[in-house]
Design a protein around this motif. Structure first.
Motif, PDB file in Angstrom:
ATOM      1  N   VAL A  15       0.834  -1.199   0.000  1.00 29.78           N
ATOM      2  CA  VAL A  15       0.000   0.000   0.000  1.00 29.78           C
ATOM      3  C   VAL A  15       0.872   1.254   0.000  1.00 29.78           C
ATOM      4  O   VAL A  15       0.636   2.201  -0.752  1.00 29.78           O
ATOM      5  CB  VAL A  15      -0.951   0.007   1.214  1.00 29.78           C
ATOM      6  CG1 VAL A  15      -1.729   1.319   1.289  1.00 29.78           C
ATOM      7  CG2 VAL A  15      -1.906  -1.179   1.152  1.00 29.78           C
ATOM      8  N   ALA A  19       0.948   4.101  -2.949  1.00 25.86           N
ATOM      9  CA  ALA A  19       0.524   5.465  -2.607  1.00 25.86           C
ATOM     10  C   ALA A  19       1.681   6.457  -2.607  1.00 25.86           C
ATOM     11  O   ALA A  19       1.460   7.669  -2.532  1.00 25.86           O
ATOM     12  CB  ALA A  19      -0.156   5.459  -1.239  1.00 25.86           C
ATOM     13  N   VAL A  26       0.781   5.038   6.166  1.00 28.49           N
ATOM     14  CA  VAL A  26      -0.344   4.119   5.964  1.00 28.49           C
ATOM     15  C   VAL A  26      -0.937   3.714   7.312  1.00 28.49           C
ATOM     16  O   VAL A  26      -2.163   3.677   7.488  1.00 28.49           O
ATOM     17  CB  VAL A  26       0.101   2.869   5.171  1.00 28.49           C
ATOM     18  CG1 VAL A  26      -1.061   1.881   5.048  1.00 28.49           C
ATOM     19  CG2 VAL A  26       0.605   3.261   3.797  1.00 28.49           C
ATOM     20  N   THR A  40      -3.003  13.302   1.038  1.00 28.45           N
ATOM     21  CA  THR A  40      -2.239  12.078   1.313  1.00 28.45           C
ATOM     22  C   THR A  40      -3.163  10.972   1.803  1.00 28.45           C
ATOM     23  O   THR A  40      -3.063   9.812   1.377  1.00 28.45           O
ATOM     24  CB  THR A  40      -1.146  12.354   2.357  1.00 28.45           C
ATOM     25  OG1 THR A  40      -0.286  13.392   1.873  1.00 28.45           O
ATOM     26  CG2 THR A  40      -0.324  11.099   2.627  1.00 28.45           C
ATOM     27  N   ARG A  41      -4.070  11.326   2.699  1.00 28.97           N
ATOM     28  CA  ARG A  41      -5.023  10.336   3.228  1.00 28.97           C
ATOM     29  C   ARG A  41      -5.856   9.747   2.081  1.00 28.97           C
ATOM     30  O   ARG A  41      -6.076   8.531   2.011  1.00 28.97           O
ATOM     31  CB  ARG A  41      -5.931  10.995   4.268  1.00 28.97           C
ATOM     32  CG  ARG A  41      -6.861  10.022   4.982  1.00 28.97           C
ATOM     33  CD  ARG A  41      -7.726  10.764   5.999  1.00 28.97           C
ATOM     34  NE  ARG A  41      -6.931  11.358   7.053  1.00 28.97           N
ATOM     35  CZ  ARG A  41      -6.527  10.710   8.144  1.00 28.97           C
ATOM     36  NH1 ARG A  41      -6.870   9.441   8.313  1.00 28.97           N
ATOM     37  NH2 ARG A  41      -5.819  11.333   9.063  1.00 28.97           N
ATOM     38  N   GLU A  42      -6.308  10.610   1.158  1.00 25.23           N
ATOM     39  CA  GLU A  42      -7.115  10.136   0.034  1.00 25.23           C
ATOM     40  C   GLU A  42      -6.311   9.193  -0.857  1.00 25.23           C
ATOM     41  O   GLU A  42      -6.820   8.169  -1.324  1.00 25.23           O
ATOM     42  CB  GLU A  42      -7.611  11.336  -0.772  1.00 25.23           C
ATOM     43  CG  GLU A  42      -8.521  10.955  -1.933  1.00 25.23           C
ATOM     44  CD  GLU A  42      -8.991  12.177  -2.712  1.00 25.23           C
ATOM     45  OE1 GLU A  42      -9.536  11.989  -3.817  1.00 25.23           O
ATOM     46  OE2 GLU A  42      -8.802  13.313  -2.224  1.00 25.23           O
ATOM     47  N   ARG A  43      -5.019   9.529  -1.078  1.00 23.96           N
ATOM     48  CA  ARG A  43      -4.171   8.684  -1.910  1.00 23.96           C
ATOM     49  C   ARG A  43      -3.972   7.301  -1.278  1.00 23.96           C
ATOM     50  O   ARG A  43      -4.002   6.277  -1.959  1.00 23.96           O
ATOM     51  CB  ARG A  43      -2.826   9.382  -2.131  1.00 23.96           C
ATOM     52  CG  ARG A  43      -2.012   8.827  -3.271  1.00 23.96           C
ATOM     53  CD  ARG A  43      -0.951   9.788  -3.749  1.00 23.96           C
ATOM     54  NE  ARG A  43       0.137   9.931  -2.794  1.00 23.96           N
ATOM     55  CZ  ARG A  43       0.396  11.054  -2.124  1.00 23.96           C
ATOM     56  NH1 ARG A  43      -0.377  12.131  -2.296  1.00 23.96           N
ATOM     57  NH2 ARG A  43       1.407  11.105  -1.286  1.00 23.96           N
ATOM     58  N   VAL A  44      -3.774   7.289   0.029  1.00 23.56           N
ATOM     59  CA  VAL A  44      -3.606   6.026   0.739  1.00 23.56           C
ATOM     60  C   VAL A  44      -4.890   5.196   0.682  1.00 23.56           C
ATOM     61  O   VAL A  44      -4.866   3.985   0.444  1.00 23.56           O
ATOM     62  CB  VAL A  44      -3.186   6.273   2.200  1.00 23.56           C
ATOM     63  CG1 VAL A  44      -3.241   4.978   3.001  1.00 23.56           C
ATOM     64  CG2 VAL A  44      -1.789   6.875   2.260  1.00 23.56           C
ATOM     65  N   GLU A  45      -6.029   5.848   0.873  1.00 21.94           N
ATOM     66  CA  GLU A  45      -7.304   5.133   0.849  1.00 21.94           C
ATOM     67  C   GLU A  45      -7.581   4.542  -0.537  1.00 21.94           C
ATOM     68  O   GLU A  45      -8.128   3.442  -0.662  1.00 21.94           O
ATOM     69  CB  GLU A  45      -8.427   6.067   1.284  1.00 21.94           C
ATOM     70  CG  GLU A  45      -8.375   6.390   2.779  1.00 21.94           C
ATOM     71  CD  GLU A  45      -9.351   7.472   3.197  1.00 21.94           C
ATOM     72  OE1 GLU A  45      -9.892   8.172   2.285  1.00 21.94           O
ATOM     73  OE2 GLU A  45      -9.582   7.634   4.410  1.00 21.94           O
ATOM     74  N   ARG A  46      -7.180   5.273  -1.599  1.00 21.83           N
ATOM     75  CA  ARG A  46      -7.341   4.735  -2.948  1.00 21.83           C
ATOM     76  C   ARG A  46      -6.471   3.498  -3.156  1.00 21.83           C
ATOM     77  O   ARG A  46      -6.890   2.504  -3.760  1.00 21.83           O
ATOM     78  CB  ARG A  46      -6.988   5.799  -3.996  1.00 21.83           C
ATOM     79  CG  ARG A  46      -8.069   6.854  -4.222  1.00 21.83           C
ATOM     80  CD  ARG A  46      -7.913   7.525  -5.579  1.00 21.83           C
ATOM     81  NE  ARG A  46      -6.577   8.046  -5.783  1.00 21.83           N
ATOM     82  CZ  ARG A  46      -6.199   9.282  -5.479  1.00 21.83           C
ATOM     83  NH1 ARG A  46      -7.072  10.123  -4.936  1.00 21.83           N
ATOM     84  NH2 ARG A  46      -4.964   9.689  -5.711  1.00 21.83           N
ATOM     85  N   ALA A  47      -5.234   3.564  -2.635  1.00 16.04           N
ATOM     86  CA  ALA A  47      -4.331   2.413  -2.758  1.00 16.04           C
ATOM     87  C   ALA A  47      -4.866   1.211  -1.989  1.00 16.04           C
ATOM     88  O   ALA A  47      -4.782   0.065  -2.454  1.00 16.04           O
ATOM     89  CB  ALA A  47      -2.934   2.792  -2.258  1.00 16.04           C
TER      90      ALA A  47
END
Length: 338
Positions: A15, A19, A26, A40-47
């Motif tokens: 992950v 991301a 993460v 950053t939070r959105e990118r991690v959640e997408r991953a």
């Protein structure tokens, strides 16, 4: 015919790679912790969604039983280094919305450290953190087999996935290299206690850097980390003008400076001194002390991040590179015969 085991499940490091962030970030997103930028939070959640990642069932079972309390075992001393690490770990835990239960080990022996761990286990903590000052404590850490994560802050030449540290060895080499490069050929070492883990690594660094410059190594003189012992050693050391001393901590350097002044030896004109730690008083001594700075705030944060990852992915813990030190040049060092 080999058995087809199918594709490997994604883990926290997959992950993080997708991301473009660290595994600690993460973990902060998974734990819904603050200090993560919305983008950053959105990118991690997408991953996470793309990889269909979920923490291991064992980790999730542990999460559901959480008390959000971490047990901390600290040495029964008030030395600057361990005290600072404990302070900054507490701050990092508070930012992560964890409370900390602290127990002091009565002495440096393994039995005392083990007793402190057992007392914390009775309080149903989510993880245990140990700040290890003595080599005996390292043996205890490596022998622990608990059902909750264990993370230790300790100095050791032997790497371990559950141990984090500041690089005492390379910090010592920085100090000695500075003295050698400005022309000193006799570089003595006032070391900490022979059983102290930090002292062992600093001695190792001092010896190896002297060897790299083909300089003669004498036996180190051991103190107890205190200014009083630094003063005692300063009254007894056999010194000649042009010598240099690498002192294993700033408190002993303070006592040493006082003793040399009483003996009529000038620092840095006659003797150069380098300390270790960069205590708040170091820049206000006479002369201001050249020393090796340790980032205790970064170590406290690293310990907490290690705990969070251990809770989420207990089988994914990897070794961390020791945090670097920085040499702070002030007025206590100069070329010999300046």
């Amino acid at each position: 015919m080999s058995e087809d085991k199918g594709p490997r499940s994604a883990n926290i490091f997959d992950v993080a790679k997708l991301a473009g962030v660290s595994h600690q970030t993460v973990s902060r997103v998974l734990n819904d912790l603050p200090n993560v930028r919305p983008a950053t939070r959105e990118r991690v959640e997408r991953a996470i969604a793309q990889l269909r990642y979920s923490p291991s069932p064992a980790a999730r079972a542990l999460v559901t039983r959480r008390t959000r309390t971490i047990g901390l075992v600290v040495p029964g001393v008030s030395d600057y280094g361990p005290t600072s690490v404990g302070l900054h770990f507490n701050l990092a835990a508070r930012r992560a919305r964890y409370s900390v239960e602290t127990v002091s080990s009565l002495d440096a022996g393994g039995a005392s450290v083990r007793a402190a761990v057992e007392s914390l286990l009775r309080q149903r903590v989510d993880a245990i953190v140990l700040i290890i000052a003595d080599v005996a404590g390292l043996d205890v850490v490596r022998s622990l087999d608990l059902s909750i994560p264990v993370v230790a802050a300790a100095s050791s030449a032997r790497r371990d996935s559950h141990i984090v540290s500041i690089d005492q060895y390379r910090g010592a080499r920085q100090a000695v290299r500075h003295l050698a490069e400005i022309g000193h050929t006799q570089i003595l070492h006032v070391a900490g206690p022979a059983t102290a883990a930090d002292a062992v690594e600093r001695i190792r660094g001092w010896r190896d850097e002297l060897a790299a410059h083909r300089l003669v190594t004498a036996d180190p003189v051991h103190g107890d980390w205190s200014a009083a012992d630094g003063y005692r050693i300063g009254t007894e050391l056999e010194l000649t003008p042009g010598s240099a001393i690498f002192v294993a901590n700033d408190q002993m350097s303070i006592g040493l400076l006082s003793a040399l002044r009483e003996r009529g030896l000038r620092v840095p004109e006659d003797i150069s001194i380098v300390g270790f730690d960069d205590v708040p008083e170091a820049g206000y001594l006479f002369p201001p002390l050249t020393t090796v700075r340790q980032d205790f705030a970064a170590l406290g944060e690293l310990i907490m991040q290690k705990v969070l990852v251990a809770i989420e992915e207990p089988d994914s813990i990897t070794e961390d590179t020791p945090l670097p030190t920085r040499l702070v040049l002030r007025g206590s060092t100069a070329p010999p015969g300046r």
